[in-house]
Design a protein around this motif. Structure first.
Motif, PDB file in Angstrom:
ATOM      1  N   ASP A 287       0.805  -1.220   0.000  1.00 20.80           N
ATOM      2  CA  ASP A 287       0.000   0.000   0.000  1.00 20.80           C
ATOM      3  C   ASP A 287       0.842   1.276   0.000  1.00 20.80           C
ATOM      4  O   ASP A 287       0.305   2.364  -0.165  1.00 20.80           O
ATOM      5  CB  ASP A 287      -0.937   0.020   1.214  1.00 20.80           C
ATOM      6  CG  ASP A 287      -2.174  -0.851   1.010  1.00 20.80           C
ATOM      7  OD1 ASP A 287      -2.579  -1.012  -0.152  1.00 20.80           O
ATOM      8  OD2 ASP A 287      -2.710  -1.371   2.001  1.00 20.80           O
ATOM      9  N   ARG A 288       2.156   1.140   0.196  1.00 22.10           N
ATOM     10  CA  ARG A 288       3.009   2.327   0.304  1.00 22.10           C
ATOM     11  C   ARG A 288       3.486   2.774  -1.086  1.00 22.10           C
ATOM     12  O   ARG A 288       3.813   1.958  -1.941  1.00 22.10           O
ATOM     13  CB  ARG A 288       4.213   2.033   1.209  1.00 22.10           C
ATOM     14  CG  ARG A 288       4.983   3.303   1.630  1.00 22.10           C
ATOM     15  CD  ARG A 288       6.190   2.946   2.479  1.00 22.10           C
ATOM     16  NE  ARG A 288       5.811   2.161   3.644  1.00 22.10           N
ATOM     17  CZ  ARG A 288       5.393   2.669   4.800  1.00 22.10           C
ATOM     18  NH1 ARG A 288       5.316   3.980   4.939  1.00 22.10           N
ATOM     19  NH2 ARG A 288       5.077   1.878   5.812  1.00 22.10           N
ATOM     20  N   ASP A 289       3.566   4.082  -1.292  1.00 19.88           N
ATOM     21  CA  ASP A 289       4.021   4.657  -2.561  1.00 19.88           C
ATOM     22  C   ASP A 289       5.550   4.777  -2.544  1.00 19.88           C
ATOM     23  O   ASP A 289       6.102   5.777  -2.084  1.00 19.88           O
ATOM     24  CB  ASP A 289       3.374   6.031  -2.777  1.00 19.88           C
ATOM     25  CG  ASP A 289       3.708   6.629  -4.141  1.00 19.88           C
ATOM     26  OD1 ASP A 289       4.574   6.066  -4.844  1.00 19.88           O
ATOM     27  OD2 ASP A 289       3.117   7.667  -4.492  1.00 19.88           O
ATOM     28  N   TYR A 290       6.209   3.743  -3.056  1.00 18.28           N
ATOM     29  CA  TYR A 290       7.677   3.761  -3.078  1.00 18.28           C
ATOM     30  C   TYR A 290       8.210   4.684  -4.169  1.00 18.28           C
ATOM     31  O   TYR A 290       9.361   5.130  -4.091  1.00 18.28           O
ATOM     32  CB  TYR A 290       8.221   2.345  -3.238  1.00 18.28           C
ATOM     33  CG  TYR A 290       8.306   1.606  -1.917  1.00 18.28           C
ATOM     34  CD1 TYR A 290       9.520   1.402  -1.280  1.00 18.28           C
ATOM     35  CD2 TYR A 290       7.150   1.148  -1.287  1.00 18.28           C
ATOM     36  CE1 TYR A 290       9.593   0.746  -0.060  1.00 18.28           C
ATOM     37  CE2 TYR A 290       7.205   0.483  -0.067  1.00 18.28           C
ATOM     38  CZ  TYR A 290       8.437   0.291   0.541  1.00 18.28           C
ATOM     39  OH  TYR A 290       8.504  -0.345   1.760  1.00 18.28           O
ATOM     40  N   GLY A 291       7.416   4.968  -5.167  1.00 20.32           N
ATOM     41  CA  GLY A 291       7.837   5.927  -6.171  1.00 20.32           C
ATOM     42  C   GLY A 291       8.083   7.291  -5.552  1.00 20.32           C
ATOM     43  O   GLY A 291       9.087   7.963  -5.843  1.00 20.32           O
ATOM     44  N   GLU A 292       7.203   7.709  -4.659  1.00 21.41           N
ATOM     45  CA  GLU A 292       7.359   8.995  -3.977  1.00 21.41           C
ATOM     46  C   GLU A 292       8.563   8.973  -3.042  1.00 21.41           C
ATOM     47  O   GLU A 292       9.300   9.964  -2.935  1.00 21.41           O
ATOM     48  CB  GLU A 292       6.076   9.315  -3.193  1.00 21.41           C
ATOM     49  CG  GLU A 292       6.136  10.625  -2.411  1.00 21.41           C
ATOM     50  CD  GLU A 292       6.360  11.842  -3.300  1.00 21.41           C
ATOM     51  OE1 GLU A 292       6.939  12.829  -2.816  1.00 21.41           O
ATOM     52  OE2 GLU A 292       5.958  11.800  -4.489  1.00 21.41           O
ATOM     53  N   ILE A 293       8.774   7.853  -2.349  1.00 21.02           N
ATOM     54  CA  ILE A 293       9.936   7.732  -1.463  1.00 21.02           C
ATOM     55  C   ILE A 293      11.223   7.905  -2.264  1.00 21.02           C
ATOM     56  O   ILE A 293      12.133   8.650  -1.857  1.00 21.02           O
ATOM     57  CB  ILE A 293       9.922   6.364  -0.752  1.00 21.02           C
ATOM     58  CG1 ILE A 293       8.802   6.326   0.288  1.00 21.02           C
ATOM     59  CG2 ILE A 293      11.275   6.079  -0.076  1.00 21.02           C
ATOM     60  CD1 ILE A 293       8.588   4.959   0.907  1.00 21.02           C
ATOM     61  N   LYS A 294      11.303   7.237  -3.408  1.00 24.05           N
ATOM     62  CA  LYS A 294      12.519   7.309  -4.222  1.00 24.05           C
ATOM     63  C   LYS A 294      12.726   8.715  -4.778  1.00 24.05           C
ATOM     64  O   LYS A 294      13.863   9.209  -4.821  1.00 24.05           O
ATOM     65  CB  LYS A 294      12.450   6.269  -5.341  1.00 24.05           C
ATOM     66  CG  LYS A 294      12.599   4.841  -4.825  1.00 24.05           C
ATOM     67  CD  LYS A 294      12.648   3.809  -5.930  1.00 24.05           C
ATOM     68  CE  LYS A 294      11.292   3.520  -6.498  1.00 24.05           C
ATOM     69  NZ  LYS A 294      11.331   2.356  -7.436  1.00 24.05           N
ATOM     70  N   ARG A 295      11.657   9.355  -5.180  1.00 26.97           N
ATOM     71  CA  ARG A 295      11.782  10.738  -5.674  1.00 26.97           C
ATOM     72  C   ARG A 295      12.287  11.671  -4.581  1.00 26.97           C
ATOM     73  O   ARG A 295      13.132  12.543  -4.830  1.00 26.97           O
ATOM     74  CB  ARG A 295      10.432  11.231  -6.204  1.00 26.97           C
ATOM     75  CG  ARG A 295      10.054  10.642  -7.562  1.00 26.97           C
ATOM     76  CD  ARG A 295       8.829  11.321  -8.150  1.00 26.97           C
ATOM     77  NE  ARG A 295       7.615  10.997  -7.407  1.00 26.97           N
ATOM     78  CZ  ARG A 295       6.858   9.930  -7.663  1.00 26.97           C
ATOM     79  NH1 ARG A 295       7.185   9.085  -8.619  1.00 26.97           N
ATOM     80  NH2 ARG A 295       5.753   9.708  -6.967  1.00 26.97           N
ATOM     81  N   THR A 296      11.795  11.496  -3.376  1.00 25.85           N
ATOM     82  CA  THR A 296      12.215  12.350  -2.261  1.00 25.85           C
ATOM     83  C   THR A 296      13.680  12.132  -1.922  1.00 25.85           C
ATOM     84  O   THR A 296      14.448  13.088  -1.743  1.00 25.85           O
ATOM     85  CB  THR A 296      11.342  12.070  -1.027  1.00 25.85           C
ATOM     86  OG1 THR A 296       9.971  12.335  -1.341  1.00 25.85           O
ATOM     87  CG2 THR A 296      11.764  12.945   0.149  1.00 25.85           C
TER      88      THR A 296
END
Length: 283
Positions: free
Chosen positions: A83-92
């Motif tokens: 359920d976690r947005d890893y795309g956003e984590i990687k962008r950050t």
């Protein structure tokens, strides 16, 4: 056999998830799938990448065998952190960090598993000053000798790790064939403490367990207690922080400070990308 298919999973690869040092009970099969046990269940997972050239190798369908829809929703979906947005984590993480950009590119499909607390405590007590093949062997021996059957897959029976009550009832002589070395005392004492006081609920209680130092505590906090700013430092992480960020290899406190200042609440995710990257780079 039950089979559940999750369509269009993003930011995911089985080898990245199961080979990044966070778990020890998954085995890669000849077809590239992984079979393992967690949460007293045995499943086989296969990830099939999308057939469109425009799709990255971390996008595709996840096929879980020996799994019902209920099992997926209750066990494997949270376990895999889907359920976690890893795309956003990687962008950050990569916004202003070229080093992290290289690390993320190497381990694009990593996700932090939400593992059982007791299993994680046992696994990481065994892991200290140990290599991954030997860690896996010790855990497998411990499970087969003293655990309960978790299920079968492809004609093989898999076993759960023994619970704290069972482990506390054993002696050092009982555990000798497992070949745990000095870690035997740590496990026996920890099992007795958990039987008396219950499983730890915070970092203070966790660090009071026998054999749980800062590195082991941070691994347990990250992989089973939801403390995602944890930044475990072992030999590999000291190496990566020294080689890539210029921090003295012996300055673990400085590394933790750097992680807090630069990665913040995403420290655990950053640690996993960096850990996987340095191991792959040094192979």
């Amino acid at each position: 056999m039950d089979e559940y298919i999750v369509k269009n999973v993003k930011d995911f690869r089985l080898d990245h998830v199961f080979e990044c040092g966070q778990c020890f009970r998954w085995e890669k099969q000849a077809d590239g799938s992984y079979t393992g046990t967690a949460m007293d269940r045995v499943v086989n997972m296969q990830f099939v990448c999308g057939d469109r050239a425009s799709e990255p190798e971390t996008t595709g369908d996840l096929i879980i065998k020996n799994c019902t829809e209920e099992d997926f929703l209750q066990i494997w979906k949270p376990y895999l952190d889907l359920d976690r947005d890893y795309g956003e984590i990687k962008r950050t993480l990569t916004a202003d960090d070229l080093v992290m950009g290289e690390a993320v590119a190497c381990g694009q499909g990593i996700r932090i598993l939400k593992q059982d607390l007791w299993e994680t405590i046992v696994s990481f007590i065994i892991s200290q000053n140990n290599n991954i093949p030997r860690i896996k062997g010790c855990i497998e021996n411990l499970s087969q000798m003293f655990g309960l059957p978790a299920g079968e897959y492809a004609g093989r029976t898999y076993y759960s790790l023994p619970g704290p009550q069972k482990l506390a009832s054993l002696t050092a002589e009982d555990l000798a064939p497992v070949r745990l070395g000095y870690r035997t005392r740590y496990l026996l004492e920890t099992a007795k403490m958990v039987c008396e006081k219950g499983l730890p609920e915070d970092e203070v209680q966790l660090s009071a367990l026998c054999g749980v130092g800062p590195k082991v505590a941070n691994c347990i906090l990250l992989f089973s207690m939801g403390k995602y700013d944890s930044f475990p430092i072992d030999v590999w992480m000291a190496r990566v922080m020294s080689q890539l960020y210029g921090i003295d290899e012996g300055d673990h406190k400085g590394m933790c400070t750097y992680a807090q200042e630069h990665f913040g609440q995403l420290g655990g995710f950053a640690q996993q990308y960096l850990f996987y990257y340095i191991r792959e780079k040094n192979r």
